[in-house]
Design a protein around this motif. Structure first.
Motif, short mmCIF file in Angstrom:
data_model
loop_
_atom_site.label_atom_id
_atom_site.label_comp_id
_atom_site.label_asym_id
_atom_site.label_seq_id
_atom_site.Cartn_x
_atom_site.Cartn_y
_atom_site.Cartn_z
N THR A 143 3.58 14.14 -16.10
CA THR A 143 3.53 13.87 -14.40
C THR A 143 4.98 13.31 -14.22
O THR A 143 5.91 13.01 -14.93
N LEU A 144 5.44 13.12 -13.09
CA LEU A 144 6.84 12.87 -12.38
C LEU A 144 7.27 11.55 -13.10
O LEU A 144 8.35 11.16 -13.16
N LEU A 145 6.18 10.61 -13.06
CA LEU A 145 6.62 9.39 -13.76
C LEU A 145 5.57 9.06 -15.01
O LEU A 145 4.50 9.34 -14.74
N ALA A 155 1.72 5.81 -7.26
CA ALA A 155 0.37 6.42 -7.94
C ALA A 155 0.32 7.74 -8.07
O ALA A 155 -0.15 8.70 -8.80
N ARG A 156 0.93 8.54 -6.71
CA ARG A 156 0.92 9.90 -6.66
C ARG A 156 2.05 10.31 -7.73
O ARG A 156 1.59 11.66 -8.27
N ALA A 157 2.99 9.97 -7.94
CA ALA A 157 4.25 10.25 -9.05
C ALA A 157 3.56 10.34 -10.40
O ALA A 157 4.02 11.07 -11.15
N MET A 158 2.63 9.31 -10.58
CA MET A 158 1.83 9.19 -11.86
C MET A 158 0.63 10.25 -12.00
O MET A 158 -0.03 10.25 -13.36
N ALA A 159 0.29 10.70 -11.08
CA ALA A 159 -0.89 11.38 -11.16
C ALA A 159 -0.49 13.10 -11.13
O ALA A 159 -1.35 13.73 -11.47
N GLU A 201 0.67 -1.46 0.03
CA GLU A 201 0.07 0.00 0.01
C GLU A 201 0.95 1.19 0.10
O GLU A 201 0.47 2.13 -0.45
N ASN A 202 1.96 1.28 0.68
CA ASN A 202 2.89 2.50 0.89
C ASN A 202 3.54 2.64 -0.32
O ASN A 202 3.71 3.62 -0.89
N TYR A 203 4.02 1.71 -1.06
CA TYR A 203 4.80 1.63 -2.25
C TYR A 203 3.91 2.23 -3.34
O TYR A 203 4.08 2.90 -4.19
N ALA A 204 2.59 1.72 -3.66
CA ALA A 204 1.71 1.85 -4.57
C ALA A 204 1.06 3.21 -4.51
O ALA A 204 1.09 3.99 -5.30
N ALA A 205 1.04 3.72 -3.33
CA ALA A 205 0.63 4.96 -3.35
C ALA A 205 1.47 6.23 -3.53
O ALA A 205 1.38 7.12 -4.19
N SER A 206 3.06 5.77 -3.23
CA SER A 206 4.13 6.61 -3.81
C SER A 206 3.90 6.74 -5.24
O SER A 206 4.16 7.99 -5.71
#
Length: 530
Positions: free
Chosen positions: A288-290, A260-264, A253-258
């Motif tokens: 986006t950042l990624l 996902a935020r960078a891709m949004a 969850e922590n990894y995915a949230a980081s």
């Protein structure tokens, strides 16, 4: 009894014999004079889009060779050698560059991007690479390495879960265990850079016009005297923008949230690049950042086989982590396929240690220390005065390394016992690592500099070119057996047919495909980006 030993005892010999691994090896195609080849992907190797064993990475000139999944390290290397035999038969007078740091490069804009045909998924793969070139430059993307994919067999998880008294789902337990492995790997992966780093020098053309802190070695070479892996230091896969992410691996969850935020979240410097140029050509997939998940650089990744059109984070969230991908290994210029059997055995021991040992949560402070340790060993790892941050203390490379190897000894013994064969190959791999900790001259980085000095006038390009020619001659002297050549010819032909099927099956305009892929809205038949 420590937790590591208790958990190790839960792994039956059949489980230890069934460890699964696969290799993805990147290599630049170079001309016989050591300059980057600018020829298209060889027709005899089939479709880079659809071939299961031979594709390209960032550049059209950068091959990626992919083994199947193997339960034996020897079988894995044997298949990688077969793929090399097939490739050398198709590339004519070209070479596979045996070093991680690239051969002689042309101007940045003349490094060719990989091409995958006219399908939506093929176009998206090239546009993604176009985005990488605008964001980081093409030179950085030509750096090559070995990716080692590792997993435990399915039979392992019920035993470990029972031993840990975990009453949750097996998928959740397995995913948490792999994230535990990843946290420990990140803490200790500096040891792999020390032991197996083989990029202490670079061709001067790689840094032409760029600021750097390297020292001149010969007229065409820059280096750091105690470096192990410039590829994994500030010159390699680095991004100031990504460094601000401080991605936590405490849970999926922590990894995915980081990510996902960078891709949004839009990133102003990338917004200035834009999606299109003035003539309508695509410059990147997103601002986006990624652009996509795989743009996030790291020494290790949690992985799950994805379905066509599926985003990697969706696959992880739905079905959990399937395996880990180790990404910090340099090509070994002294090994024909870029990695040795002893290294594979050490990796199996090391990764099992990362899985079985206690793995406390990471923190922002520790994440910063991990990055400093990585850069320190990459640039100065053979300096006996180097100190690394371990919690509140500063420790030497050899001191910390000895402690890790001591913890790995029972794992190596268990793997040797499970194999049931004569000898002690896993313990021998640990012994070689211990010797290299005591004597830095035994490391591939030191050996590379020594050979450059003694035989090639302190020239990295001459050293790597000679090694590349020697490797080519070795493989050409032992062509693939007729049945292997026939199998790969059939594979190449089928990959071309599959590419045509994909191209003929496209139903969406590319812009709609791009938007729907980024939104995670594609069906299973629409394909994905890598």
């Amino acid at each position: 009894m420590t937790r590591l030993i208790r958990r190790l005892h839960e792994l039956a010999p059949d489980t230890l014999r069934g460890l699964l691994r696969g290799i993805e090896k990147e290599s630049l195609r170079a001309r016989s004079d050591g300059l980057l080849a600018d020829t298209p992907h060889p027709a005899g190797l089939g479709s880079a889009l659809a071939h299961p064993r031979i594709t390209t990475d960032f550049s059209e000139s950068q091959l990626e060779l992919i083994t199947d999944v193997h339960s034996g390290a020897q079988g894995c290397l044997a298949e990688l050698a077969e793929i090399h035999q097939v490739v050398y038969r198709e590339i004519g007078q070209e070479l596979l560059w045996v070093a991680s740091m690239p051969c002689g490069l042309p101007a940045d804009e003349r490094i060719p991007l990989a091409r995958y045909g006219t399908s939506n998924v093929g176009r998206a793969k090239t546009v993604y690479r176009q985005g990488l070139s605008h964001r980081y430059g093409r030179r950085m993307q030509t750096i090559s390495g070995i990716h080692y994919n590792f997993s435990l067999p399915p039979s392992a998880w019920a035993s470990l879960q029972r031993a840990d008294g975990d009453a949750g789902s097996e998928q959740d337990y397995r995913t948490a265990a792999y994230f535990s492995l990843i946290r420990n790997f990140r803490r200790h992966s500096w040891l792999l850079l020390y032991l197996f780093g083989a990029s202490p020098a670079v061709c001067r053309s790689f840094l032409e016009g760029q600021p750097h802190r390297l020292q001149p070695l010969g007229g065409d070479t820059l280096y750091l005297p105690e470096a192990t892996s410039l590829r994994m230091g500030p010159l390699g896969y680095q991004s100031d923008a990504q460094a601000a992410l401080a991605v936590s691996f405490n849970s999926l969850e922590n990894y995915a949230a980081s990510l996902a935020r960078a891709m949004a979240e839009p990133y102003p410097p990338y917004e200035r690049i834009g999606i299109h140029d003035g003539g309508g050509l695509y410059r990147q997939l997103a601002t986006t950042l990624l652009q996509i998940e795989n743009e996030f650089y790291g020494t290790i990744r949690p992985k799950r086989t994805i379905r066509p059109g599926e985003r990697p984070l969706h696959a992880l969230a739905e079905r959990g982590v399937e395996y880990v991908e180790v990404r910090c290994l340099d090509l070994d210029p002294f090994e024909p396929v870029g990695i040795s059997l002893a290294t594979l055995r050490f990796l199996d021991v090391f990764l099992l240690h990362c899985l079985l040992a206690d793995s406390p949560p990471d923190s922002a402070e520790e994440i910063a220390a991990i990055s400093r340790n990585q850069h320190g060993v990459a640039q100065y790892g053979r300096d006996p005065a180097l100190r690394l941050r371990r919690g509140p203390e500063q420790v030497g490379v050899a001191q910390w390394g000895r402690a890790l190897l001591a913890q790995c000894e029972p794992i190596a013994a268990a793997l040797d016992a499970a194999a049931g064969a004569a000898g002690s190959p896993h313990r021998d791999a640990l012994a070689a690592a211990a010797a290299a900790l005591e004597d830095p001259s035994l490391t591939p980085s030191a050996r590379s500099l020594r050979e450059m000095s003694r035989e090639f006038g302190d020239s990295f390009p001459r050293f790597a070119l000679a090694r590349s020619r020697r490797t080519r001659d070795e493989f050409l002297a032992r062509p693939p057996a007729p049945e292997i050549a026939a199998r790969y010819a059939a594979m190449a032909a089928e990959s071309l047919r599959e590419q045509r099927r994909i191209e003929e099956g496209d139903a969406l305009p590319f812009e709609e495909y791009r938007q729907r892929y980024l939104a995670g809205e594609l069906s299973r038949v629409d394909g994905g980006v890598r």
